[in-house]
Design a protein around this motif. Structure first.
Motif, PDB file in Angstrom:
ATOM      1  N   ALA A 430     -25.991 -15.103  -8.488  1.00  0.00           N
ATOM      2  CA  ALA A 430     -25.252 -13.903  -8.335  1.00  0.00           C
ATOM      3  C   ALA A 430     -25.798 -13.099  -7.465  1.00  0.00           C
ATOM      4  O   ALA A 430     -26.863 -12.736  -7.274  1.00  0.00           O
ATOM      5  N   LEU A 431     -24.757 -12.193  -6.521  1.00  0.00           N
ATOM      6  CA  LEU A 431     -25.257 -11.611  -5.514  1.00  0.00           C
ATOM      7  C   LEU A 431     -24.359 -10.548  -5.540  1.00  0.00           C
ATOM      8  O   LEU A 431     -23.094 -10.548  -5.539  1.00  0.00           O
ATOM      9  N   ASP A 432     -25.004  -9.247  -5.393  1.00  0.00           N
ATOM     10  CA  ASP A 432     -23.978  -7.802  -5.328  1.00  0.00           C
ATOM     11  C   ASP A 432     -23.101  -8.049  -4.048  1.00  0.00           C
ATOM     12  O   ASP A 432     -23.577  -8.022  -2.731  1.00  0.00           O
ATOM     13  N   PRO A 433     -21.700  -7.976  -4.207  1.00  0.00           N
ATOM     14  CA  PRO A 433     -20.995  -7.979  -3.357  1.00  0.00           C
ATOM     15  C   PRO A 433     -21.017  -6.966  -1.996  1.00  0.00           C
ATOM     16  O   PRO A 433     -20.664  -7.057  -0.942  1.00  0.00           O
ATOM     17  N   ALA A 434     -21.403  -5.786  -2.439  1.00  0.00           N
ATOM     18  CA  ALA A 434     -21.569  -4.428  -1.603  1.00  0.00           C
ATOM     19  C   ALA A 434     -22.786  -4.879  -0.787  1.00  0.00           C
ATOM     20  O   ALA A 434     -22.771  -4.681   0.392  1.00  0.00           O
ATOM     21  N   LEU A 435     -23.913  -5.518  -1.225  1.00  0.00           N
ATOM     22  CA  LEU A 435     -25.212  -5.808  -0.452  1.00  0.00           C
ATOM     23  C   LEU A 435     -24.674  -7.180   0.449  1.00  0.00           C
ATOM     24  O   LEU A 435     -25.045  -6.898   1.627  1.00  0.00           O
ATOM     25  N   GLN A 436     -23.988  -7.810   0.020  1.00  0.00           N
ATOM     26  CA  GLN A 436     -23.548  -9.202   0.981  1.00  0.00           C
ATOM     27  C   GLN A 436     -22.901  -8.707   2.167  1.00  0.00           C
ATOM     28  O   GLN A 436     -23.141  -9.250   3.361  1.00  0.00           O
ATOM     29  N   ALA A 437     -22.024  -7.509   1.784  1.00  0.00           N
ATOM     30  CA  ALA A 437     -21.114  -7.196   2.830  1.00  0.00           C
ATOM     31  C   ALA A 437     -21.904  -6.548   3.838  1.00  0.00           C
ATOM     32  O   ALA A 437     -21.690  -6.590   5.153  1.00  0.00           O
ATOM     33  N   ARG A 438     -22.822  -5.579   3.484  1.00  0.00           N
ATOM     34  CA  ARG A 438     -23.693  -4.800   4.287  1.00  0.00           C
ATOM     35  C   ARG A 438     -24.568  -5.623   5.025  1.00  0.00           C
ATOM     36  O   ARG A 438     -24.880  -5.466   6.362  1.00  0.00           O
ATOM     37  N   VAL A 439     -25.371  -6.636   4.500  1.00  0.00           N
ATOM     38  CA  VAL A 439     -26.203  -7.723   5.202  1.00  0.00           C
ATOM     39  C   VAL A 439     -25.399  -8.243   6.372  1.00  0.00           C
ATOM     40  O   VAL A 439     -25.901  -8.583   7.443  1.00  0.00           O
ATOM     41  N   GLN A 440     -24.408  -8.869   5.835  1.00  0.00           N
ATOM     42  CA  GLN A 440     -23.513  -9.680   7.009  1.00  0.00           C
ATOM     43  C   GLN A 440     -23.152  -8.882   7.947  1.00  0.00           C
ATOM     44  O   GLN A 440     -23.212  -9.393   9.216  1.00  0.00           O
ATOM     45  N   GLU A 441     -22.887  -7.533   7.726  1.00  0.00           N
ATOM     46  CA  GLU A 441     -22.618  -6.779   8.819  1.00  0.00           C
ATOM     47  C   GLU A 441     -23.628  -6.448   9.917  1.00  0.00           C
ATOM     48  O   GLU A 441     -23.562  -6.644  10.977  1.00  0.00           O
ATOM     49  N   ARG A 442     -24.714  -6.153   9.213  1.00  0.00           N
ATOM     50  CA  ARG A 442     -26.077  -6.230  10.001  1.00  0.00           C
ATOM     51  C   ARG A 442     -26.266  -7.497  10.926  1.00  0.00           C
ATOM     52  O   ARG A 442     -26.811  -7.517  12.060  1.00  0.00           O
ATOM     53  N   ILE A 443     -26.170  -8.562  10.234  1.00  0.00           N
ATOM     54  CA  ILE A 443     -26.405  -9.746  10.840  1.00  0.00           C
ATOM     55  C   ILE A 443     -25.437  -9.969  12.015  1.00  0.00           C
ATOM     56  O   ILE A 443     -25.684 -10.659  13.212  1.00  0.00           O
TER      57      ILE A 443
END
Ligand SMILES: Cc1ncc(COP(=O)(O)O)c(C=O)c1O
Length: 455
Positions: A430-443
């Motif tokens: 399980a991974l928090d969707p908000a965190l996922q979206a934020r990290v993806q944007e940084r990458i």
């Protein structure tokens, strides 16, 4: 000449190369929008994700161009000057060029540029030098050896009587253990080569063991070929009887293999033939038919590029970025196997460090645009499809011109994702969707800032 309906006529054959490729692109766009769309999607995906998979790297665009060329139209069984087909005048020149460049890049006396892959190169060497049923010895698959080194599920493990050595508890090759296994099984050939090993290999130690039991030594430098060319890893050519490598990992070339010999090239075998002659016929006609000439053209390009100062600088960057990544992870409390790296590979014990399996770490990171692969570690209780570890590699970061500060940012993001990943089962997470979206944007933003050279 006929054309598909609605497509423009191809230029005359004498048109410049650029017209050929422009027309081809145009034909693809108009004639097969589905495939064109997929190509476009893939280029975008590669641009916006950070590939830290140690076994790949972006092929230099000019090598891709050679690989996608009309050399594919030529059937050229045999070797330059001795083909079984007509029309090989330019193909012969291309293959000779690739051979000369391979010899120059590695300081070799002999190079065969025809293997379709590194696995095929290994198969050629084994079948040329051994008889079915002969004992061989290689690093265990689970310890980071390769399938083609004698794994039971591979043809090498079926044809030969394959035995393996493992790693010590510290994750390093234990040369006393290699020797003990060699004395026990009396292999006719020992493979020294790894897929997930972060440290320098001791070729002389392997050769001493091979000599003691009367075995051939095959050094498979598939993962570290660039480091060897750049002088950042000792070359096995003076020690191993035969060296194999692929051309698509650290040489930034096309998918394919090479077989190389040093002074051993003129060694006369019990058959009365030299090693050079044995491997030449061991490839064709023993294992392969016609070579992939367009791939050989791309190898020629990549091998030429490998002797430039720019390549040496890139490989220094490969090594420095991996060292920095290991240091950054260790600094965040991650258990890194062997404590660091000498090459492009960093193996992290994510189960101990974050409580997540390798497969879940891989999936969680991929969700955020960071590509790694699950990897077994010494004493791993999990299967190869689950694992307790993850392998990182720096080849692609170097091709993007990463600086050390970029690595710190990546390490931060990896740490953030893995800290937040919950192992719900060995293979689900399980991974928090908000965190996922934020990290993806940084990458994505890092990737835009540091595009792959030439892409
Ligand atoms: C040490 C080693 N040898 C051989 C291979 C196989 O290479 P190929 O995919 O070209 O067959 C690999 C692949 O990762 C490898 O790591």
């Amino acid at each position: 000449m006929t054309h598909a309906v609605g497509l423009p006529a191809l230029s005359a054959p004498t048109a410049p190369l650029s017209s050929f490729y422009e027309n081809a692109l145009h034909a693809m766009e108009l004639g097969d929008p589905a495939l064109y769309g997929l190509m476009d999607d893939e280029l975008r995906r590669q641009h916006e994700t950070l590939a830290l998979v140690a076994s790949c790297s972006p092929v230099t665009p000019a090598a891709l161009l050679a690989e996608g060329s009309f050399f594919a139209n030529v059937t050229a069984e045999g070797y330059p000057g001795r083909r079984f087909h007509a029309g090989c005048v330019n193909v012969d020149k291309v293959e000779r060029l690739a051979v000369e460049r391979a010899k120059q890049a590695f300081g070799a006396r002999y190079a065969n540029v025809q293997p379709h892959s590194a696995s095929t190169a290994n198969q050629v060497v084994m079948n040329a030098l051994l008889k079915p049923g002969d004992p061989i010895l290689g690093l265990d698959l689970d310890a980071g050896g390769h399938l083609s080194h004698g794994a039971s599920v591979n043809i090498s493990g079926r044809i030969f009587d394959a035995h393996s050595y493992g790693l010590g508890p510290d994750g390093l090759i234990d040369y006393a253990e290699v020797r003990a296994q060699a004395l026990r099984h009396r292999p006719r050939l020992i493979v020294a080569g790894t897929t997930a090993y972060p440290r320098t290999l001791d070729w002389a130690a392997f050769r001493a063991i091979a000599d003691e039991v009367g075995a051939y030594l095959l050094a498979d430098i598939t993962h570290i070929a660039g480091l060897v060319v750049a002088g950042l890893h000792p070359s096995p050519l003076a020690h191993a009887h035969v060296v194999t490598t692929c051309t698509h990992k650290q040489l930034y070339g096309p998918r394919g293999g090479l077989i190389l010999l040093g002074d051993s090239a003129e060694t006369v075998l019990p058959t009365g033939r030299t090693l050079r002659q044995t491997l030449q016929s061991g490839l064709f006609p023993l294992i392969q038919g016609a070579p992939v000439v367009n791939s050989i053209a791309a190898k020629a390009y990549a091998l030429g590029a490998a002797t430039t100062p720019e390549f040496t600088a890139r490989i220094h960057r490969v090594r420095d970025l991996a060292a920095a990544l290991a240091e950054q992870l260790v600094g965040r409390g991650v258990r890194v196997i062997s404590g660091g790296t000498d090459n492009h590979i960093v193996v992290a014990d994510v189960l101990t460090s974050y409580g997540v399996t390798g497969v879940n770490a891989e999936k969680a990171l991929e969700q955020c645009g960071i590509l790694v692969n699950k990897n077994r570690i010494v004493g791993d209780a999990h299967s190869a499809m689950v694992t307790s570890g993850v392998r990182f590699g720096s080849n692609s970061m170097a091709a993007r011109g990463f600086e050390l500060a970029d690595v710190a940012e990546v390490a931060d993001l990896v740490h953030e994702v893995l800290t937040a990943t919950e192992n719900t089962a060995n293979t689900t997470y399980a991974l928090d969707p908000a965190l996922q979206a934020r990290v993806q944007e940084r990458i994505r933003s890092i990737c835009h800032r540091r595009p792959v050279a030439g892409y």
